[in-house]
Each structure stands twice: as C-alpha cells, then as structure tokens.
Design an enzyme around this catalytic site. Sequence first.
Site, PDB file in Angstrom:
ATOM      1  N   LYS A   1       0.834  -1.210   0.000  1.00  0.00           N
ATOM      2  CA  LYS A   1       0.000   0.000   0.000  1.00  0.00           C
ATOM      3  C   LYS A   1       0.865   1.254   0.000  1.00  0.00           C
ATOM      4  O   LYS A   1       0.584   2.226  -0.721  1.00  0.00           O
ATOM      5  CB  LYS A   1      -0.899  -0.001   1.241  1.00  0.00           C
ATOM      6  CG  LYS A   1      -1.677   1.287   1.443  1.00  0.00           C
ATOM      7  CD  LYS A   1      -2.267   1.388   2.834  1.00  0.00           C
ATOM      8  CE  LYS A   1      -1.224   1.688   3.872  1.00  0.00           C
ATOM      9  NZ  LYS A   1      -1.403   2.898   4.644  1.00  0.00           N
ATOM     10  N   ASN A   2       1.936   1.250   0.782  1.00  0.00           N
ATOM     11  CA  ASN A   2       2.763   2.443   0.920  1.00  0.00           C
ATOM     12  C   ASN A   2       3.648   2.697  -0.302  1.00  0.00           C
ATOM     13  O   ASN A   2       4.286   3.746  -0.387  1.00  0.00           O
ATOM     14  CB  ASN A   2       3.612   2.365   2.187  1.00  0.00           C
ATOM     15  CG  ASN A   2       2.787   2.540   3.443  1.00  0.00           C
ATOM     16  OD1 ASN A   2       1.672   3.076   3.389  1.00  0.00           O
ATOM     17  ND2 ASN A   2       3.304   2.079   4.565  1.00  0.00           N
TER      18      ASN A   2
ATOM     19  N   ARG B   1      -3.445   9.573   5.457  1.00  0.00           N
ATOM     20  CA  ARG B   1      -2.274  10.423   5.586  1.00  0.00           C
ATOM     21  C   ARG B   1      -1.615  10.731   4.248  1.00  0.00           C
ATOM     22  O   ARG B   1      -0.962  11.749   4.095  1.00  0.00           O
ATOM     23  CB  ARG B   1      -1.239   9.723   6.482  1.00  0.00           C
ATOM     24  CG  ARG B   1      -1.652   9.619   7.936  1.00  0.00           C
ATOM     25  CD  ARG B   1      -1.362  10.896   8.680  1.00  0.00           C
ATOM     26  NE  ARG B   1      -1.660  10.763  10.101  1.00  0.00           N
ATOM     27  CZ  ARG B   1      -1.433  11.715  10.990  1.00  0.00           C
ATOM     28  NH1 ARG B   1      -0.893  12.844  10.626  1.00  0.00           N
ATOM     29  NH2 ARG B   1      -1.737  11.536  12.254  1.00  0.00           N
TER      30      ARG B   1
ATOM     31  N   CYS C   1      -4.205   7.571  10.619  1.00  0.00           N
ATOM     32  CA  CYS C   1      -4.088   7.018  11.968  1.00  0.00           C
ATOM     33  C   CYS C   1      -3.616   8.072  12.958  1.00  0.00           C
ATOM     34  O   CYS C   1      -2.741   8.882  12.647  1.00  0.00           O
ATOM     35  CB  CYS C   1      -3.104   5.846  11.972  1.00  0.00           C
ATOM     36  SG  CYS C   1      -3.684   4.395  11.091  1.00  0.00           S
TER      37      CYS C   1
ATOM     38  N   ARG D   1       2.748  13.882  11.871  1.00  0.00           N
ATOM     39  CA  ARG D   1       3.532  13.647  10.662  1.00  0.00           C
ATOM     40  C   ARG D   1       3.578  14.994   9.946  1.00  0.00           C
ATOM     41  O   ARG D   1       2.832  15.244   9.008  1.00  0.00           O
ATOM     42  CB  ARG D   1       2.887  12.583   9.772  1.00  0.00           C
ATOM     43  CG  ARG D   1       2.670  11.256  10.469  1.00  0.00           C
ATOM     44  CD  ARG D   1       2.383  10.161   9.449  1.00  0.00           C
ATOM     45  NE  ARG D   1       1.667   9.058  10.074  1.00  0.00           N
ATOM     46  CZ  ARG D   1       1.406   7.912   9.452  1.00  0.00           C
ATOM     47  NH1 ARG D   1       1.802   7.724   8.229  1.00  0.00           N
ATOM     48  NH2 ARG D   1       0.752   6.956  10.057  1.00  0.00           N
ATOM     49  N   PRO D   2       4.422  15.918  10.432  1.00  0.00           N
ATOM     50  CA  PRO D   2       4.359  17.297   9.958  1.00  0.00           C
ATOM     51  C   PRO D   2       4.608  17.417   8.473  1.00  0.00           C
ATOM     52  O   PRO D   2       5.479  16.758   7.905  1.00  0.00           O
ATOM     53  CB  PRO D   2       5.462  17.998  10.768  1.00  0.00           C
ATOM     54  CG  PRO D   2       6.381  16.907  11.203  1.00  0.00           C
ATOM     55  CD  PRO D   2       5.507  15.712  11.402  1.00  0.00           C
ATOM     56  N   ILE D   3       3.797  18.298   7.858  1.00  0.00           N
ATOM     57  CA  ILE D   3       3.913  18.529   6.420  1.00  0.00           C
ATOM     58  C   ILE D   3       4.844  19.700   6.139  1.00  0.00           C
ATOM     59  O   ILE D   3       5.050  20.081   4.988  1.00  0.00           O
ATOM     60  CB  ILE D   3       2.500  18.777   5.844  1.00  0.00           C
ATOM     61  CG1 ILE D   3       2.492  18.539   4.329  1.00  0.00           C
ATOM     62  CG2 ILE D   3       1.995  20.178   6.211  1.00  0.00           C
ATOM     63  CD1 ILE D   3       1.120  18.577   3.712  1.00  0.00           C
ATOM     64  N   ASP D   4       5.440  20.274   7.200  1.00  0.00           N
ATOM     65  CA  ASP D   4       6.275  21.459   7.012  1.00  0.00           C
ATOM     66  C   ASP D   4       7.486  21.184   6.125  1.00  0.00           C
ATOM     67  O   ASP D   4       7.971  22.084   5.432  1.00  0.00           O
ATOM     68  CB  ASP D   4       6.729  22.028   8.359  1.00  0.00           C
ATOM     69  CG  ASP D   4       7.541  21.033   9.174  1.00  0.00           C
ATOM     70  OD1 ASP D   4       7.045  19.920   9.387  1.00  0.00           O
ATOM     71  OD2 ASP D   4       8.657  21.384   9.608  1.00  0.00           O
ATOM     72  N   LEU D   5       7.978  19.933   6.126  1.00  0.00           N
ATOM     73  CA  LEU D   5       9.119  19.612   5.282  1.00  0.00           C
ATOM     74  C   LEU D   5       8.740  19.612   3.803  1.00  0.00           C
ATOM     75  O   LEU D   5       9.550  19.970   2.942  1.00  0.00           O
ATOM     76  CB  LEU D   5       9.724  18.266   5.684  1.00  0.00           C
ATOM     77  CG  LEU D   5      10.265  18.193   7.122  1.00  0.00           C
ATOM     78  CD1 LEU D   5      10.810  16.796   7.417  1.00  0.00           C
ATOM     79  CD2 LEU D   5      11.346  19.238   7.345  1.00  0.00           C
TER      80      LEU D   5
ATOM     81  N   ASP E   1       6.412   0.538  11.795  1.00  0.00           N
ATOM     82  CA  ASP E   1       5.176  -0.152  11.431  1.00  0.00           C
ATOM     83  C   ASP E   1       5.145  -1.608  11.875  1.00  0.00           C
ATOM     84  O   ASP E   1       4.127  -2.282  11.705  1.00  0.00           O
ATOM     85  CB  ASP E   1       4.960  -0.081   9.913  1.00  0.00           C
ATOM     86  CG  ASP E   1       4.344   1.242   9.481  1.00  0.00           C
ATOM     87  OD1 ASP E   1       4.011   2.062  10.353  1.00  0.00           O
ATOM     88  OD2 ASP E   1       4.199   1.449   8.268  1.00  0.00           O
TER      89      ASP E   1
ATOM     90  N   ILE F   1      10.094   7.025  16.267  1.00  0.00           N
ATOM     91  CA  ILE F   1       9.553   7.688  15.081  1.00  0.00           C
ATOM     92  C   ILE F   1       8.302   8.498  15.410  1.00  0.00           C
ATOM     93  O   ILE F   1       8.219   9.685  15.105  1.00  0.00           O
ATOM     94  CB  ILE F   1       9.242   6.660  13.981  1.00  0.00           C
ATOM     95  CG1 ILE F   1      10.475   5.767  13.713  1.00  0.00           C
ATOM     96  CG2 ILE F   1       8.785   7.361  12.707  1.00  0.00           C
ATOM     97  CD1 ILE F   1      11.702   6.525  13.252  1.00  0.00           C
TER      98      ILE F   1
ATOM     99  N   ARG G   1      -7.743  -0.638   5.945  1.00  0.00           N
ATOM    100  CA  ARG G   1      -7.009   0.431   5.261  1.00  0.00           C
ATOM    101  C   ARG G   1      -5.719  -0.091   4.641  1.00  0.00           C
ATOM    102  O   ARG G   1      -5.257   0.443   3.627  1.00  0.00           O
ATOM    103  CB  ARG G   1      -6.663   1.565   6.234  1.00  0.00           C
ATOM    104  CG  ARG G   1      -7.827   2.477   6.620  1.00  0.00           C
ATOM    105  CD  ARG G   1      -7.330   3.670   7.426  1.00  0.00           C
ATOM    106  NE  ARG G   1      -6.173   4.263   6.767  1.00  0.00           N
ATOM    107  CZ  ARG G   1      -4.967   4.432   7.358  1.00  0.00           C
ATOM    108  NH1 ARG G   1      -4.763   4.039   8.603  1.00  0.00           N
ATOM    109  NH2 ARG G   1      -3.981   4.996   6.698  1.00  0.00           N
TER     110      ARG G   1
END
Length: 426
Positions: A22-23, A96, A120, A125-129, A308, A330, A400
Amino acid sequence: MDKFVVRGGNPLLGTIKVSGAKNSALPCMAAAILTEDEVILENIPQVHDIETERKLLTSMGAEVELGYGRAQHRTSIQCAILSDPVAKYEIVKTMRASSLVLGPLIARTGIARVAMPGGCAIGGRPIDLHIKGLEAMGATITQDHGYLEARTDRLKGAHIVFDKITVTGTEDLLMAATLAEGETLFENCAREPEVTDLAALLIAMGAKIEGAGTGTIRVQGVAKLHGARHKINPDRIEAGTFLLAGAITGGDLNIDCCEPEHLGSLIAKLEQCGVRIDVGKDNIRVRSGGDLKASDISTEEYPGFPTDMQAQFMALATQAEGTTTVTENIFENRFMHVQELIRMGANITVSGRTATIRGKTPLQSAAVMCSDLRASASLVLAALVADGESILDRVYHMDRGYERLEEKLRGVGAQIRRMGDVFSKR
C-alpha cells in the site's frame, strides 16, 4: 461496524501470499498526475486506502480504472485533464497519504489545493518539510481553512537538505523535482523500499533520477513525462506481520511473494528470539525453534527496525521468556495498543517512548478496540494465542492496509471470522 472474532490456540501451517505494498502503491498512483498519458500499475492491493486514492484522483478529473476478475490487482490511471486540482477534505480525511499529491499537482498544473492530511492518530507527521522544500523550488504556499494552497509558474531545481528523514516528504518532493527546471539535489533522504519503488516508476516515465535508496538523490528535471507500466513491490509490513504470526503461534509458515531483502532487521531480530528462519529468493519460511526469548528493539528509519512493525513485535514479546524493552523513536503516540494488550493479560509498563514487556504471560480472550492500522494487527496476533474467543472492534483500521487479512489467516489454520462484513460487499 465490522468486528473480528478470533479463537486462539491454533499453530499456523501452510503458505500465505503477500500482497502489493500500500505504501508503494499510493505514491505511485499520485505519480500518474505528472503525465497526460496512461499509467498502468500492477500488484495493487485491494485495501481501503487505494479506493480512497482512486476517489481522490477521479475527483480531480482523472480516469481511474481498478481491475476486476483476473486483473483485480491492476489499475490504469490517465490524468489527461486535471479539471479540479483540489484534494478535498471529505475524501482525504482518513488517509495520511493525501499530502503526496501536493508535489505532482503543482509540478504539472502550477496550482494545488490540498487538505491537511488525516489517517491514523499515531502522532504528528508534519507537512512542514513538504512546504519548505516546495518553497525552495519557487512555489508560493499559503494555508487557508485547513487547506494548503500552492502556486508557481514553474518549479526550479534547488539544493534541499531535509531537517529530518521523511518518507512522504522525500516522495512528494521527488515527484515535484521531475518536472522542475534544472537540477535538484536532495540530502538526508528516506531510503525506504517504497521510495525506491516510486523512483523506478518515475524513471520508467522518463524522469532522470540518480541515488534513490540512498541518502542523496539527484534529479535532472525534464519538460514532460510519459506513460509507463510498473509492478508494485510486495508489502514488507504485511510480510513481517505474517512472519510474526507464524512465530507467535509456534507454526510452520511459508511467506510467499515477498522481498526478503526488505525485511533484514526483522529477520535478524526474530532469529535472536530463537525463531527458525529460512530465506529464499522470494519467500521466507518461519518455524518454531522452541521457547521464544526476549530481545529488545528500537524503531529507526530504514534499514533499521520499522515503526510499522513495533506493535506486532510487542505482541510477540508477551510470549517471550524474559524482559523486552521496545523504544519508539519515530512517532510519539504509538503505544495505544498497550492498554488493549494489558486487557488480554499482558504485563507491560510504559515510560515515555519506552515500553517494558515482561513475559512469558498467558493471554486471555477479551473484547478489545483497534486504534490504528498496525495496532489492529498486534491485537490479531495476541488473539491468535489467547485462551478463548476474542472480539476485535473497529477493524476498519485493518482494512485500510491489509488485504483480506482474515481470509489469508484462515487459509493457514487460524480461527478467525468477520462479523458484519461490509467491506466484502462494496
């Protein structure tokens, strides 16, 4: 709302086939945005996140066909016209990976409006990067009412050093860089197999990429990408979950259609626990080697022990002789499964980012709640060895990311069934 009913006590025996990752599939589906031509992806898992991604792409104007029958694990995507380059909240609120369309959208159309990601509740899981990298490439990004809005005439190559290793950030900016003007140099990149899989697709589409799978990736932008056909990697987390299922039940299980090289840290840890592992070209056999022994883990970015797999390994640790410490480096909120394992009789204490598991502890059946995707898998593993019949609620989390998990486990001897099987009727 669907539930799993699991009766413990059966060793798992036989062969179980691993689905596509999936990933890997999600970023590869997003990569189709980068071209007007058809992109065909094979070995696509039938899980809810894939259906969500299909809806997302379709809502933007793409033509997406998920295969049926003999082609049920194949999808074709054609983004000839992107009439509405918006990732709407009502579609992406449970996933996500919505941030993965930001880079390809702005690279292809010069404009993107993307809802802040959901998924989840295991921590930030910051999107700032993502934002910082796209701004370095010339994009103007604002936040408005829960959406990120990005604009540019054309992205420009840049030198980007990630402040911390980020898988989705590496993938998102890698896609953006393929159509940027000039060269982009990325440092401190994620090295996960999913990044390498995405890069393989992009290269097949005509992208010029060097270094995928290492900490440094160099991309020479091109004016246009074309269609391609690509087979998605096997799901290393699903494969790892089945390895632990075979080990915890004292079974003899062959995990087929997997990539053993992607599971090196888990295989090494299982061997330290006394599990017998035989590695083939595309399969792994797991057998009981007697009593399980405690062995500590500390989650790290690939090739370290994957976050995971942390919850599933904790279930195994309850059945190992001695004391196991599990350190989560993590995500800051990834011990929500602990209280549910304790309800089943596990002896676990948590201090900050470290959990201490004292085994071997007999587990008893209980009614438990699934809190996220991997926590759900850990509760299934615990239920497989618990005395009596356990009921797992909210298994939509499982749907999912695991394809027909209960059917695969039932095929190798597990006593597991689904109540209220809405998913199979969709």
